[in-house]
Motif scaffolding. Structure first.
Motif, short mmCIF file in Angstrom:
data_model
loop_
_atom_site.label_atom_id
_atom_site.label_comp_id
_atom_site.label_asym_id
_atom_site.label_seq_id
_atom_site.Cartn_x
_atom_site.Cartn_y
_atom_site.Cartn_z
N ARG A 164 0.81 -1.16 -0.12
CA ARG A 164 0.15 -0.03 -0.06
C ARG A 164 0.71 1.51 -0.06
NH1 ARG A 164 -3.07 -1.25 4.10
NH2 ARG A 164 -4.95 -2.08 2.62
N LYS A 165 2.05 1.12 0.73
CA LYS A 165 2.88 2.31 0.78
C LYS A 165 3.24 2.62 -0.57
CE LYS A 165 4.80 2.15 5.32
NZ LYS A 165 6.10 2.26 6.13
N ILE A 166 3.82 1.81 -1.33
CA ILE A 166 4.11 1.97 -2.87
C ILE A 166 2.78 2.52 -3.78
CG2 ILE A 166 5.28 0.83 -4.70
CD1 ILE A 166 6.63 -0.93 -2.89
N ALA A 167 1.73 1.75 -3.65
CA ALA A 167 0.68 2.30 -4.23
C ALA A 167 0.21 3.72 -4.01
CB ALA A 167 -0.48 1.25 -3.88
N ARG A 197 -2.66 -12.61 0.15
CA ARG A 197 -2.71 -12.54 -1.07
C ARG A 197 -3.98 -11.91 -1.79
NH1 ARG A 197 -2.63 -17.80 -3.46
NH2 ARG A 197 -0.71 -18.07 -2.07
N ALA A 198 -5.20 -12.30 -1.32
CA ALA A 198 -6.51 -11.55 -1.76
C ALA A 198 -6.52 -10.17 -1.37
CB ALA A 198 -7.76 -12.48 -1.07
N GLN A 232 -3.63 -14.44 -9.57
CA GLN A 232 -4.32 -13.86 -8.69
C GLN A 232 -3.96 -12.28 -8.24
OE1 GLN A 232 -3.66 -16.51 -5.58
NE2 GLN A 232 -4.52 -18.24 -6.78
N LEU A 233 -2.78 -12.01 -8.38
CA LEU A 233 -2.38 -10.59 -8.18
C LEU A 233 -2.48 -9.74 -9.29
CD1 LEU A 233 0.76 -11.73 -5.86
CD2 LEU A 233 -1.38 -10.57 -4.84
N GLY A 234 -2.94 -10.18 -10.48
CA GLY A 234 -2.95 -9.49 -11.77
C GLY A 234 -2.00 -8.80 -12.48
N ALA A 235 -0.93 -9.94 -12.17
CA ALA A 235 0.63 -9.65 -12.70
C ALA A 235 0.54 -9.79 -14.33
CB ALA A 235 1.50 -10.23 -12.24
N LYS A 236 1.33 -8.79 -14.96
CA LYS A 236 1.46 -8.84 -16.42
C LYS A 236 2.52 -9.76 -16.99
CE LYS A 236 -2.71 -6.90 -16.87
NZ LYS A 236 -3.72 -7.68 -16.97
N GLU A 245 -5.25 -3.98 -7.68
CA GLU A 245 -6.41 -3.82 -8.38
C GLU A 245 -6.98 -2.29 -8.59
OE1 GLU A 245 -10.77 -5.65 -9.87
OE2 GLU A 245 -9.83 -5.76 -7.69
N SER A 246 -6.75 -1.62 -7.38
CA SER A 246 -7.31 -0.22 -7.33
C SER A 246 -6.25 0.96 -7.36
CB SER A 246 -7.87 0.02 -5.70
OG SER A 246 -6.84 -0.04 -4.80
N SER A 247 -4.89 0.15 -7.71
CA SER A 247 -3.75 1.37 -7.83
C SER A 247 -3.42 1.81 -8.96
CB SER A 247 -2.48 0.35 -6.95
OG SER A 247 -2.03 -0.71 -8.12
#
Length: 305
Positions: free
Chosen positions: A34-37, A56-57, A109-113, A64-66
């Motif tokens: 969250r600090k990085i986001a 993880r969730a 699950q983490l949305g990584a590309k 996802e919101s970042s």
């Protein structure tokens, strides 16, 4: 460089290096992500092993919101368990392949590309050719499995051969050998070169990048210390930029940026991920100060590029 850095790249940082207490898949993972986001300087983040499915969730929701581009590094899971994708012993190699498959599921699950993988230890010249064949086979298995998760980019990160990681991959000729086998078959496979690893490999970016640019998908910037083996920061420990004993500072990052623009890797169409991989190592260094220092280095280097 007169143009905005964000026109040419997604500027990222490697979460589990900036906050090393999270490296083993536990610790204050959500809080530090969250600090990085919350920091609008960064437009990308590279996360790693998160053992707890609930954590993880929660991390996935933050990401996802970042509006951050997310990549996933398999290194914490592989290195901490001493897993080897080119192990000569079949069961050992299969354990490494299975772990990377688990990482692919986590990354999804983490949305990584993009997903970073690493070769295992170099077995020495007598068994090196066999190890390269085994690595190719392992990566074939990984790339086929990744198809089930939308074929995210799989990038092979290049490490040193004989100083710290003692990795099979490796010197540029071996890197190219792997890339030339896999890249024609898999569009989502490519290389990741870290600026801090060139001194460890005794190679020059100016000579290497033109040779590998067609296979390059992402890069890291970082620092290393190789001159004094007695220094506790010696090797591939990713100290902050600009330490007097280190190899990489503002000028070297600026030269790297110039080279990557000249070779067409940094461009407005693709905007690849360029992540800083640095961490606090000494008692007085905090994650927050090291990240702030890193941002200043990136800004100054881009201004000089």
């Amino acid at each position: 460089m007169q143009n905005s850095i964000y026109e040419f790249m997604h500027v990222g940082t490697v979460h589990f290096k900036a906050f090393p207490q999270c490296t083993l898949g536990t610790g204050p993972i959500v809080e530090t992500i969250r600090k990085i986001a919350e920091d609008s300087f960064f437009t990308a983040i590279e996360v790693g092993w998160i053992k707890d499915i609930k954590v993880r969730a929660e991390a996935a929701k933050v990401l996802e919101s970042s509006h951050l581009v997310v990549a996933y590094g398999c290194q914490p899971a592989l290195f901490s368990q001493k897993l080897n994708l080119n192990a000569l012993e079949p069961k050992e190699r299969q354990r490494a392949v299975n772990q990377v498959k688990n990482c692919i599921r986590e990354a999804y699950q983490l949305g990584a590309k993009q997903i970073r993988v690493a070769a295992g230890k170099d077995p020495g010249p007598g068994q090196r050719e066999e190890a390269k064949k085994l690595l190719v086979d392992s990566l074939h298995q990984v790339l086929e499995y990744a198809k089930e998760f939308g074929s995210p980019d799989i990038t092979l990160k290049v490490f040193d051969r004989d100083i710290d990681k003692e990795s099979l991959i490796g010197p540029v000729d071996d890197v190219l050998e792997i890339a030339k086998v896999l890249c024609p078959e898999y569009e989502n496979f490519g290389l990741l070169y870290d600026l801090s690893h060139f001194p460890l490999l005794r190679e020059d970016p100016q000579a290497v990048i033109p040779r590998v640019k067609q296979y390059l998908k992402s890069v890291h910037i970082g620092n290393c210390l190789v001159r004094d083996r007695k220094d506790i920061r010696w090797g591939d420990l990713q100290p902050r930029f600009g330490i007097p004993e280190g190899e990489i500072g503002v000028e070297e990052v600026a030269e790297y940026f110039r080279l990557l623009v000249q070779e067409g890797f940094l461009n407005r169409q693709d905007r690849p991920i360029v992540s800083a991989e640095v961490r606090p190592l000494l008692e007085y260094e905090t994650s927050e100060v090291v990240l702030a220092s890193t941002k200043r280095v990136i800004q100054q280097a881009w201004a000089l590029a």
